[in-house]
Scaffold this motif. Structure first.
Motif, mmCIF file in Angstrom:
data_model
loop_
_atom_site.group_PDB
_atom_site.id
_atom_site.type_symbol
_atom_site.label_atom_id
_atom_site.label_comp_id
_atom_site.label_asym_id
_atom_site.label_seq_id
_atom_site.Cartn_x
_atom_site.Cartn_y
_atom_site.Cartn_z
ATOM 1 N N MET A 1 0.872 -1.198 -0.042
ATOM 2 C CA MET A 1 -0.080 -0.013 -0.028
ATOM 3 C C MET A 1 0.880 1.177 -0.082
ATOM 4 O O MET A 1 1.805 1.360 0.879
ATOM 5 N N GLU A 2 0.575 2.002 -1.009
ATOM 6 C CA GLU A 2 1.389 3.225 -0.923
ATOM 7 C C GLU A 2 1.111 4.384 0.064
ATOM 8 O O GLU A 2 -0.157 4.469 0.561
ATOM 9 N N ASN A 3 1.885 5.076 0.748
ATOM 10 C CA ASN A 3 1.720 5.930 1.754
ATOM 11 C C ASN A 3 1.943 7.329 1.049
ATOM 12 O O ASN A 3 2.843 7.720 0.684
ATOM 13 N N LYS A 4 0.713 8.030 1.051
ATOM 14 C CA LYS A 4 0.986 9.523 0.381
ATOM 15 C C LYS A 4 1.305 10.277 1.664
ATOM 16 O O LYS A 4 0.773 10.330 2.667
ATOM 17 N N ILE A 5 2.496 11.355 1.144
ATOM 18 C CA ILE A 5 2.773 12.189 2.241
ATOM 19 C C ILE A 5 2.611 13.527 1.983
ATOM 20 O O ILE A 5 3.094 13.927 0.870
ATOM 21 N N ALA A 6 2.364 14.561 2.734
ATOM 22 C CA ALA A 6 2.339 15.783 2.381
ATOM 23 C C ALA A 6 3.231 16.611 3.570
ATOM 24 O O ALA A 6 3.196 16.318 4.655
ATOM 25 N N VAL A 7 4.189 17.218 2.875
ATOM 26 C CA VAL A 7 5.150 18.353 3.766
ATOM 27 C C VAL A 7 4.595 19.536 3.578
ATOM 28 O O VAL A 7 4.689 20.002 2.618
ATOM 29 N N ILE A 8 4.377 20.202 4.732
ATOM 30 C CA ILE A 8 3.665 21.455 4.959
ATOM 31 C C ILE A 8 4.693 22.324 5.588
ATOM 32 O O ILE A 8 5.033 21.793 6.552
ATOM 33 N N TYR A 9 4.929 23.658 5.248
ATOM 34 C CA TYR A 9 5.675 24.474 6.019
ATOM 35 C C TYR A 9 5.361 26.003 6.180
ATOM 36 O O TYR A 9 4.571 26.288 5.196
ATOM 37 N N LYS A 10 5.985 26.410 6.871
ATOM 38 C CA LYS A 10 5.853 28.118 6.892
ATOM 39 C C LYS A 10 7.293 28.508 7.373
ATOM 40 O O LYS A 10 7.978 27.986 8.143
ATOM 41 N N SER A 11 7.691 29.211 6.476
ATOM 42 C CA SER A 11 9.169 29.842 6.519
ATOM 43 C C SER A 11 9.134 31.377 6.627
ATOM 44 O O SER A 11 8.389 32.198 6.077
ATOM 45 N N LYS A 12 10.095 31.752 7.525
ATOM 46 C CA LYS A 12 10.312 33.495 7.520
ATOM 47 C C LYS A 12 11.543 33.775 6.919
ATOM 48 O O LYS A 12 11.415 34.704 6.025
ATOM 49 N N TYR A 13 12.641 33.127 7.000
ATOM 50 C CA TYR A 13 13.742 33.696 6.053
ATOM 51 C C TYR A 13 14.335 32.591 5.380
ATOM 52 O O TYR A 13 15.640 32.536 5.046
ATOM 53 N N GLY A 14 13.718 31.272 5.191
ATOM 54 C CA GLY A 14 14.208 30.463 4.233
ATOM 55 C C GLY A 14 14.630 29.072 5.016
ATOM 56 O O GLY A 14 14.810 28.086 4.169
ATOM 57 N N THR A 16 13.351 26.811 7.040
ATOM 58 C CA THR A 16 12.295 25.876 7.272
ATOM 59 C C THR A 16 11.986 25.400 5.748
ATOM 60 O O THR A 16 11.858 24.203 5.843
ATOM 61 N N LYS A 17 12.039 26.269 4.977
ATOM 62 C CA LYS A 17 11.686 25.782 3.464
ATOM 63 C C LYS A 17 12.580 24.863 2.956
ATOM 64 O O LYS A 17 12.250 23.984 2.152
ATOM 65 N N ARG A 18 14.021 25.061 3.298
ATOM 66 C CA ARG A 18 15.169 24.191 2.987
ATOM 67 C C ARG A 18 14.788 22.778 3.308
ATOM 68 O O ARG A 18 14.950 21.764 2.742
ATOM 69 N N TYR A 19 14.448 22.653 4.601
ATOM 70 C CA TYR A 19 14.554 21.736 5.338
ATOM 71 C C TYR A 19 13.011 20.910 4.769
ATOM 72 O O TYR A 19 13.194 19.589 4.308
ATOM 73 N N ALA A 20 12.236 21.777 4.456
ATOM 74 C CA ALA A 20 10.740 21.049 4.057
ATOM 75 C C ALA A 20 10.946 20.371 2.542
ATOM 76 O O ALA A 20 10.567 19.401 2.191
ATOM 77 N N GLY A 21 11.894 21.103 1.717
ATOM 78 C CA GLY A 21 12.171 20.658 0.321
ATOM 79 C C GLY A 21 12.980 19.506 0.435
ATOM 80 O O GLY A 21 12.758 18.481 -0.352
ATOM 81 N N TRP A 22 14.173 19.437 1.075
ATOM 82 C CA TRP A 22 14.769 18.332 1.234
ATOM 83 C C TRP A 22 14.111 17.100 1.724
ATOM 84 O O TRP A 22 14.136 16.028 1.228
#
Length: 182
Positions: A1-14, A16-22
């Motif tokens: 069974m496939e596990n669908k994953i959502a990574v959701i983020y809020k970033s202020k200076y970038g 958190t966005k980098r970590y979320a992207g990785w």
């Protein structure tokens, strides 16, 4: 069974966005800025990963998880925070107590990653806050200044970057081991 994953983020200076992207890239997950996903979208996912920066003791955007918890409580939920301090259980527990109700923290997995700061990139409001902190810290005896306060004094003069791609491995391993159960 496939596990669908959502990574959701809020970033202020970038950071958190980098970590979320990785994380999204490594897990082949869908990536969303918190303002781009709604409650109805969450139904499609088995795993929800939320990331937010720590800012003045608050996890930015965490209300997305707390407000939607009824819709995701049966899912695998992870939250990662990004901050400048070194990892410290006492600080993390204090932060969680002031951001997420206990009944939620008991049922989600929490991770902490270190971020970055460049005084030159800060908003005017944040520069004013940093200047006030610097003045307050500078009035202390040298022996009374903590390591975190020394870092604040240091960042005024040169950018600090603690971002480490390897730090996401613990979250990745945790999500992957849970996927085997699904």
């Amino acid at each position: 069974m496939e596990n669908k994953i959502a990574v959701i983020y809020k970033s202020k200076y970038g950071a958190t966005k980098r970590y979320a992207g990785w994380i999204a890239l490594k897990l082949d997950a869908d990536l969303y800025e918190v303002s781009d996903i709604g409650k109805k979208d969450l139904k499609a996912y088995d795993t929800i990963i939320y990331g937010g920066p720590l800012y003045i003791g608050k996890i930015k955007g965490i209300k997305f998880i707390t407000n939607n918890y009824e819709y995701i409580k049966e899912k695998n939920v992870c939250v990662f925070m990004v901050g400048m301090r070194e990892f410290n259980d006492e600080y993390i527990n204090f932060t969680l107590e002031n951001n997420i109700p206990k009944e939620i923290t008991d049922n989600i997995k929490i991770f902490y990653f270190r971020g970055k700061m460049n005084y030159q990139e800060l908003s005017l409001k944040d520069k004013i806050l940093m200047t006030g902190l610097r003045v307050s810290i500078s009035n202390k005896k040298q022996s009374d200044i903590s390591d975190d306060e020394k870092m604040i004094l240091e960042v005024i003069n040169k950018p600090i970057d603690y971002i480490d791609k390897k730090s996401i491995d613990i979250l990745l391993n945790n999500v992957c081991s849970n996927n085997e159960e699904l």
